[in-house]
Design an enzyme around this catalytic site. Structure first.
Site, PDB file in Angstrom:
ATOM      1  CD  GLU A   1      -2.817  -1.295   2.385  1.00 29.31           C
ATOM      2  OE1 GLU A   1      -2.771  -0.411   3.253  1.00 29.31           O
ATOM      3  OE2 GLU A   1      -3.598  -2.271   2.457  1.00 29.31           O
TER       4      GLU A   1
ATOM      5  CG  ASN B   1      -0.713  -6.970  -1.523  1.00 23.81           C
ATOM      6  OD1 ASN B   1      -1.301  -7.551  -2.420  1.00 23.81           O
ATOM      7  ND2 ASN B   1      -1.221  -6.827  -0.299  1.00 23.81           N
TER       8      ASN B   1
ATOM      9  CG  HIS C   1     -10.046  -5.357   0.198  1.00 30.63           C
ATOM     10  ND1 HIS C   1     -10.387  -6.477   0.914  1.00 30.63           N
ATOM     11  CD2 HIS C   1      -8.733  -5.160   0.425  1.00 30.63           C
ATOM     12  CE1 HIS C   1      -9.325  -6.937   1.559  1.00 30.63           C
ATOM     13  NE2 HIS C   1      -8.306  -6.159   1.273  1.00 30.63           N
TER      14      HIS C   1
ATOM     15  CG  ASP D   1     -13.103  -8.397   1.137  1.00 32.94           C
ATOM     16  OD1 ASP D   1     -12.884  -7.454   0.344  1.00 32.94           O
ATOM     17  OD2 ASP D   1     -12.781  -8.343   2.340  1.00 32.94           O
TER      18      ASP D   1
HETATM   19  O1  G3I Z   1      -6.327  -8.524  18.704  1.00 32.73           O
HETATM   20  C1  G3I Z   1      -6.792  -7.263  19.205  1.00 32.73           C
HETATM   21  C2  G3I Z   1      -7.626  -7.467  20.442  1.00 32.73           C
HETATM   22  O2  G3I Z   1      -6.827  -8.002  21.449  1.00 32.73           O
HETATM   23  C3  G3I Z   1      -8.202  -6.096  20.844  1.00 32.73           C
HETATM   24  O3  G3I Z   1      -9.046  -6.268  21.927  1.00 32.73           O
HETATM   25  C4  G3I Z   1      -8.962  -5.487  19.701  1.00 32.73           C
HETATM   26  C5  G3I Z   1      -9.517  -4.103  20.049  1.00 32.73           C
HETATM   27  O4  G3I Z   1      -9.459  -3.228  18.938  1.00 32.73           O
HETATM   28  O5  G3I Z   1      -8.118  -5.354  18.590  1.00 32.73           O
HETATM   29  C6  G3I Z   1      -7.606  -6.593  18.120  1.00 32.73           C
HETATM   30  O6  G3I Z   1      -6.746  -6.349  17.031  1.00 32.73           O
HETATM   31  C7  G3I Z   1      -7.390  -6.009  15.812  1.00 32.73           C
HETATM   32  C8  G3I Z   1      -6.965  -7.030  14.769  1.00 32.73           C
HETATM   33  O7  G3I Z   1      -7.485  -6.660  13.518  1.00 32.73           O
HETATM   34  C9  G3I Z   1      -7.453  -8.444  15.088  1.00 32.73           C
HETATM   35  O8  G3I Z   1      -8.853  -8.485  15.072  1.00 32.73           O
HETATM   36  C10 G3I Z   1      -6.936  -4.618  15.412  1.00 32.73           C
HETATM   37  O9  G3I Z   1      -7.458  -3.667  16.304  1.00 32.73           O
HETATM   38  C11 G3I Z   1      -7.420  -4.305  14.025  1.00 32.73           C
HETATM   39  O10 G3I Z   1      -6.830  -3.089  13.597  1.00 32.73           O
HETATM   40  C12 G3I Z   1      -7.001  -5.407  13.073  1.00 32.73           C
HETATM   41  O11 G3I Z   1      -7.562  -5.111  11.798  1.00 32.73           O
HETATM   42  C13 G3I Z   1      -6.907  -5.731  10.711  1.00 32.73           C
HETATM   43  C14 G3I Z   1      -6.461  -4.665   9.730  1.00 32.73           C
HETATM   44  O12 G3I Z   1      -5.902  -5.273   8.579  1.00 32.73           O
HETATM   45  C15 G3I Z   1      -5.392  -3.772  10.338  1.00 32.73           C
HETATM   46  O13 G3I Z   1      -4.814  -2.976   9.392  1.00 32.73           O
HETATM   47  C16 G3I Z   1      -7.873  -6.696  10.042  1.00 32.73           C
HETATM   48  O14 G3I Z   1      -8.115  -7.802  10.926  1.00 32.73           O
HETATM   49  C17 G3I Z   1      -7.285  -7.209   8.737  1.00 32.73           C
HETATM   50  O15 G3I Z   1      -8.267  -7.947   8.026  1.00 32.73           O
HETATM   51  C18 G3I Z   1      -6.866  -6.043   7.861  1.00 32.73           C
HETATM   52  O16 G3I Z   1      -6.272  -6.546   6.685  1.00 32.73           O
HETATM   53  C19 G3I Z   1      -5.863  -5.581   5.731  1.00 32.73           C
HETATM   54  C20 G3I Z   1      -4.581  -6.083   5.098  1.00 32.73           C
HETATM   55  O17 G3I Z   1      -3.600  -6.347   6.072  1.00 32.73           O
HETATM   56  C21 G3I Z   1      -4.045  -5.068   4.084  1.00 32.73           C
HETATM   57  N1  G3I Z   1      -5.071  -4.715   3.095  1.00 32.73           N
HETATM   58  C22 G3I Z   1      -6.350  -4.292   3.650  1.00 32.73           C
HETATM   59  C23 G3I Z   1      -6.903  -5.346   4.628  1.00 32.73           C
HETATM   60  C24 G3I Z   1      -8.273  -4.956   5.126  1.00 32.73           C
HETATM   61  O18 G3I Z   1      -8.226  -3.776   5.875  1.00 32.73           O
END
Ligand code: G3I
Length: 305
Positions: free
Chosen positions: A127, A169, A206, A237
């Site tokens: 990105e 990517n 996406h 997705d």
């Molecule tokens: O694990 C913690 C948990 O302990 C806590 O209580 C909770 C409270 O916010 O957060 C949890 O972590 C979260 C994590 O996902 C696991 O669920 C993070 O806050 C959250 O920011 C994180 O989001 C991820 C996101 O990337 C972060 O940038 C998404 O799961 C993930 O699907 C998403 O994936 C990205 C790719 O890496 C790059 N391209 C876009 C894609 C979608 O946004």
């Protein structure tokens, strides 16, 4: 083939999913994942904040859990992601200049070395291009270390794991007429002409109603492939439901199948309830693990080959 992975394999392609480590204890989840997919991406566990929470103190426990699950079940792994403006650990967010450049390269070297020999493809840089009409780089602390930060990351990754494919990517690079697509294309062309070690381009894919699957998707993938890189759909997705969602999925599969260098497709999660889009239904299985119309359209299209 009667599963996504078997159907894709008939044309020497893979079909993958993102896996969340926290869900590996859910047997409905692992049963579907194991049956349908043969390429695994850690949804969060191999990112910079997860693997280097304190500077130069690496933690691979969550990433290893997913890699070991994948390899133990005979699957391949896409590494995601070595260098990114987002999901940086706190200590890195406050860095700049040559100190940050050095820390980024140290991160790339250490993580790629740890996983050497286990990774099909790495998202080396994620990105790095701006949204909108500029076609230029995204402003970030990494970009401010100098425009050559991306090629420096690729060279460090190649040195650490010479056998992994190295990918750039990004998202919203699917429509050939968009400035962001052109910006990435020009960078890849430049890298290939100067011998910067890049092997593949990942299209996150996406999609939603404001950002639908473009009618020129096949053209985009083919134009990148014609630069001499492989192309992969890395985080697919599509928001929506029913037949219209299924038809869009079919279009993505069609576009990949029409490009010899499109190596495979990864969807960004297993069931709708596993998606990062909390309230959406963008995946191939519903929240109860049932196959959706989109699943059947994807499977049928893979079997057309
Ligand atoms: O694990 C913690 C948990 O302990 C806590 O209580 C909770 C409270 O916010 O957060 C949890 O972590 C979260 C994590 O996902 C696991 O669920 C993070 O806050 C959250 O920011 C994180 O989001 C991820 C996101 O990337 C972060 O940038 C998404 O799961 C993930 O699907 C998403 O994936 C990205 C790719 O890496 C790059 N391209 C876009 C894609 C979608 O946004």
């Amino acid at each position: 083939g009667s599963t996504l992975q078997d159907a894709a394999a008939e044309s020497d392609r893979y079909f993958g999913t993102a896996i969340a480590g926290s869900r590996l204890s859910d047997t409905q989840y692992t049963t579907i994942a194991n049956r349908e997919f043969n390429m695994i991406t850690a949804e969060n566990e191999m990112k910079m904040d997860a693997t280097e929470p304190s500077q130069n103190q690496f933690n691979y426990s969550s990433g290893d859990q997913i890699v070991n699950w994948a390899i133990g079940n005979g699957k391949q792994v896409r590494g995601h992601a070595l260098a990114w403006h987002s999901q940086q650990p706190g200590w890195m967010q406050n860095m700049e200049g040559s100190q940050l450049r050095q820390a980024m390269l140290n991160h790339v070297t250490n993580v790629a070395t740890h996983y050497r020999g286990k990774i099909h493809s790495w998202d080396v840089v994620n990105e790095a291009f701006a949204d909108g009409s500029s076609g230029g780089r995204r402003d970030s602390n990494l970009q401010r270390t100098g425009n050559d930060w991306i090629e420096a990351a690729f060279r460090a990754a190649r040195a650490a794991d010479p056998n992994a494919q190295l990918c750039y990517n990004d998202y919203n690079t699917d429509n050939w007429s968009h400035a962001k697509t052109q910006g990435v294309y020009n960078m890849v062309r430049d890298f290939k002409s100067r011998g910067v070690p890049i092997d593949c381009v990942g299209f996150q894919a996406h999609f939603n109603s404001g950002n639908p699957v473009p009618s020129n998707y096949h053209e985009t993938l083919q134009n990148f492939a014609d630069l001499g890189v492989d192309v992969q759909i890395t985080e697919l997705d599509i928001e929506g439901s029913g037949t219209s969602q299924a038809e869009q999925y079919r279009g993505v599969v069609q576009a990949c199948m029409a490009v010899a260098r499109c190596q495979g497709i990864t969807v960004w999660g297993v069931r709708d309830s596993d998606s990062w889009r909390a309230s959406g239904t963008p995946l191939l299985f519903d929240g109860n693990g049932n196959k959706k119309a989109a699943y059947q359209y994807v499977l049928d299209q893979l079997n057309e080959a």
